[in-house]
Design a protein around this motif. Structure first.
Motif, PDB file in Angstrom:
ATOM      1  N   PHE A  96       0.822  -1.207   0.000  1.00 22.24           N
ATOM      2  CA  PHE A  96       0.000   0.000   0.000  1.00 22.24           C
ATOM      3  C   PHE A  96       0.859   1.263   0.000  1.00 22.24           C
ATOM      4  N   ILE A  97       1.921   1.273   0.789  1.00 21.11           N
ATOM      5  CA  ILE A  97       2.773   2.460   0.878  1.00 21.11           C
ATOM      6  C   ILE A  97       3.357   2.814  -0.481  1.00 21.11           C
ATOM      7  N   ILE A  98       3.870   1.824  -1.188  1.00 22.90           N
ATOM      8  CA  ILE A  98       4.471   2.070  -2.504  1.00 22.90           C
ATOM      9  C   ILE A  98       3.409   2.503  -3.507  1.00 22.90           C
ATOM     10  N   LEU A  99       2.287   1.782  -3.551  1.00 23.50           N
ATOM     11  CA  LEU A  99       1.258   2.105  -4.545  1.00 23.50           C
ATOM     12  C   LEU A  99       0.600   3.458  -4.276  1.00 23.50           C
ATOM     13  N   CYS A 100       0.442   3.836  -3.014  1.00 24.47           N
ATOM     14  CA  CYS A 100      -0.194   5.119  -2.703  1.00 24.47           C
ATOM     15  C   CYS A 100       0.652   6.318  -3.121  1.00 24.47           C
ATOM     16  N   LYS A 101       1.902   6.082  -3.410  1.00 23.88           N
ATOM     17  CA  LYS A 101       2.764   7.166  -3.900  1.00 23.88           C
ATOM     18  C   LYS A 101       2.663   7.330  -5.413  1.00 23.88           C
ATOM     19  N   GLN A 102       1.879   6.465  -6.041  1.00 25.77           N
ATOM     20  CA  GLN A 102       1.726   6.501  -7.496  1.00 25.77           C
ATOM     21  C   GLN A 102       0.430   7.228  -7.857  1.00 25.77           C
ATOM     22  N   ASP A 103       0.542   8.296  -8.629  1.00 23.91           N
ATOM     23  CA  ASP A 103      -0.647   9.058  -9.023  1.00 23.91           C
ATOM     24  C   ASP A 103      -1.669   8.185  -9.743  1.00 23.91           C
ATOM     25  N   TRP A 104      -1.218   7.300 -10.608  1.00 19.19           N
ATOM     26  CA  TRP A 104      -2.142   6.451 -11.365  1.00 19.19           C
ATOM     27  C   TRP A 104      -2.936   5.537 -10.432  1.00 19.19           C
ATOM     28  N   PHE A 105      -2.302   5.029  -9.378  1.00 17.78           N
ATOM     29  CA  PHE A 105      -3.013   4.160  -8.449  1.00 17.78           C
ATOM     30  C   PHE A 105      -4.036   4.964  -7.649  1.00 17.78           C
ATOM     31  N   MET A 106      -3.633   6.116  -7.150  1.00 21.91           N
ATOM     32  CA  MET A 106      -4.564   6.940  -6.378  1.00 21.91           C
ATOM     33  C   MET A 106      -5.717   7.427  -7.245  1.00 21.91           C
ATOM     34  N   ALA A 107      -5.496   7.602  -8.528  1.00 21.81           N
ATOM     35  CA  ALA A 107      -6.605   7.962  -9.434  1.00 21.81           C
ATOM     36  C   ALA A 107      -7.634   6.838  -9.466  1.00 21.81           C
ATOM     37  N   THR A 108      -7.192   5.575  -9.456  1.00 19.23           N
ATOM     38  CA  THR A 108      -8.148   4.459  -9.439  1.00 19.23           C
ATOM     39  C   THR A 108      -8.896   4.417  -8.117  1.00 19.23           C
ATOM     40  N   VAL A 109      -8.209   4.747  -7.014  1.00 21.76           N
ATOM     41  CA  VAL A 109      -8.858   4.794  -5.698  1.00 21.76           C
ATOM     42  C   VAL A 109      -9.944   5.865  -5.707  1.00 21.76           C
ATOM     43  N   LYS A 110      -9.613   7.040  -6.189  1.00 18.54           N
ATOM     44  CA  LYS A 110     -10.578   8.142  -6.207  1.00 18.54           C
ATOM     45  C   LYS A 110     -11.764   7.849  -7.126  1.00 18.54           C
ATOM     46  N   GLU A 111     -11.507   7.223  -8.258  1.00 12.88           N
ATOM     47  CA  GLU A 111     -12.600   6.859  -9.161  1.00 12.88           C
ATOM     48  C   GLU A 111     -13.540   5.857  -8.496  1.00 12.88           C
ATOM     49  N   LYS A 112     -12.994   4.840  -7.867  1.00 14.13           N
ATOM     50  CA  LYS A 112     -13.818   3.830  -7.202  1.00 14.13           C
ATOM     51  C   LYS A 112     -14.581   4.449  -6.033  1.00 14.13           C
ATOM     52  N   TRP A 113     -13.912   5.275  -5.246  1.00 12.04           N
ATOM     53  CA  TRP A 113     -14.552   5.915  -4.094  1.00 12.04           C
ATOM     54  C   TRP A 113     -15.713   6.790  -4.551  1.00 12.04           C
ATOM     55  N   THR A 114     -15.499   7.569  -5.587  1.00 10.57           N
ATOM     56  CA  THR A 114     -16.545   8.452  -6.099  1.00 10.57           C
ATOM     57  C   THR A 114     -17.727   7.630  -6.612  1.00 10.57           C
ATOM     58  N   GLU A 115     -17.443   6.531  -7.293  1.00 11.03           N
ATOM     59  CA  GLU A 115     -18.503   5.641  -7.766  1.00 11.03           C
ATOM     60  C   GLU A 115     -19.288   5.059  -6.584  1.00 11.03           C
ATOM     61  N   MET A 116     -18.585   4.587  -5.562  1.00 10.91           N
ATOM     62  CA  MET A 116     -19.262   4.028  -4.384  1.00 10.91           C
ATOM     63  C   MET A 116     -20.097   5.096  -3.690  1.00 10.91           C
ATOM     64  N   SER A 117     -19.592   6.317  -3.617  1.00  9.68           N
ATOM     65  CA  SER A 117     -20.325   7.411  -2.980  1.00  9.68           C
ATOM     66  C   SER A 117     -21.575   7.762  -3.768  1.00  9.68           C
ATOM     67  N   ARG A 118     -21.420   7.852  -5.072  1.00  6.83           N
ATOM     68  CA  ARG A 118     -22.550   8.198  -5.935  1.00  6.83           C
ATOM     69  C   ARG A 118     -23.665   7.160  -5.802  1.00  6.83           C
ATOM     70  N   GLU A 119     -23.286   5.894  -5.686  1.00  9.65           N
ATOM     71  CA  GLU A 119     -24.277   4.822  -5.574  1.00  9.65           C
ATOM     72  C   GLU A 119     -24.691   4.544  -4.131  1.00  9.65           C
ATOM     73  N   LYS A 120     -24.128   5.320  -3.196  1.00  7.96           N
ATOM     74  CA  LYS A 120     -24.447   5.210  -1.761  1.00  7.96           C
ATOM     75  C   LYS A 120     -24.225   3.796  -1.210  1.00  7.96           C
ATOM     76  N   LEU A 121     -23.196   3.126  -1.717  1.00 11.83           N
ATOM     77  CA  LEU A 121     -22.903   1.760  -1.289  1.00 11.83           C
ATOM     78  C   LEU A 121     -22.486   1.687   0.169  1.00 11.83           C
ATOM     79  N   LEU A 122     -21.624   2.603   0.589  1.00  9.83           N
ATOM     80  CA  LEU A 122     -21.151   2.574   1.977  1.00  9.83           C
ATOM     81  C   LEU A 122     -22.286   2.860   2.949  1.00  9.83           C
ATOM     82  N   GLN A 123     -23.135   3.815   2.609  1.00  6.82           N
ATOM     83  CA  GLN A 123     -24.246   4.144   3.485  1.00  6.82           C
ATOM     84  C   GLN A 123     -25.216   2.966   3.606  1.00  6.82           C
ATOM     85  N   GLY A 124     -25.423   2.237   2.514  1.00  7.26           N
ATOM     86  CA  GLY A 124     -26.270   1.051   2.563  1.00  7.26           C
ATOM     87  C   GLY A 124     -25.687  -0.019   3.469  1.00  7.26           C
ATOM     88  N   CYS A 125     -24.385  -0.223   3.381  1.00  6.00           N
ATOM     89  CA  CYS A 125     -23.720  -1.202   4.256  1.00  6.00           C
ATOM     90  C   CYS A 125     -23.844  -0.787   5.719  1.00  6.00           C
TER      91      CYS A 125
END
Length: 180
Positions: A96-125
């Motif tokens: 995680f430490i190595i990958l979190c320093k990579q902009d491309w990896f963090m872009a995938t994290v942000k895309e997934k997080w935004t998708e989960m937020s938009r679909e209210k997945l975390l709130q449903g859980c």
């Protein structure tokens, strides 16, 4: 010889990026100090007819050192706090430490997080788990060394954590849905 020209291509050739991204998000949400010591599994199968030809992060477990400390700090993608290391040992996760320093990896994290937020997945859980854990509230009140003292404390911690992660990871064009 290889036609790979970027670190992202090289890593993506051997690691299932979606699985490591999802595991990272999970461990960042729950802040489990054990995320670098073996509290999840990985698999890979190099055989000809493999169903898992890339290293895949699977099966998280062992959350007894989770849901504690500040909700406004990175944990899974950072080195373990010195005070914790002095008491329990270094549980830093080098993947995680190595990958979190990579902009491309963090872009995938942000895309997934935004998708989960938009679909209210975390709130449903959270809503589902809140109902489920009502019957276990007495167990949480036993005063263990780590974690929240009640189901309500647990959910308050998680909601504050998600609020902070939204401020860090939510893609700015989706800010109108910030309470998600």
């Amino acid at each position: 010889d290889s036609d790979v020209t970027t670190a992202e291509e090289a890593v993506s050739n051997v690691i299932d990026i979606d699985s490591v991204r999802d595991m990272y998000i999970l461990y960042e949400i729950v802040h489990d100090y054990d995320c670098g010591e073996g509290s999840f599994y990985m698999c890979v199968d190099f055989s000809k007819d493999s169903k898992c030809p890339k290293l895949k992060f699977t099966s998280p477990w062992d959350f007894n050192w989770a849901y504690n400390d500040s909700t406004e700090k990175y944990y899974a993608g950072a080195f373990t706090d010195k005070n914790f290391v002095a008491k329990k040992g270094d549980r830093s996760n080098p993947w995680f430490i190595i990958l979190c320093k990579q902009d491309w990896f963090m872009a995938t994290v942000k895309e997934k997080w935004t998708e989960m937020s938009r679909e209210k997945l975390l709130q449903g859980c959270i809503k589902t788990e809140r109902e489920y854990l009502k019957e276990y509230d007495a167990d949480l009140r036993k005063g263990e060394e780590w974690g929240p003292d009640s189901a309500e404390d647990l959910f308050n911690w998680i909601e504050n954590r998600i609020y902070w992660l939204n401020s860090q990871w939510k893609i700015k064009s989706d800010v109108s849905n910030s309470a998600s």
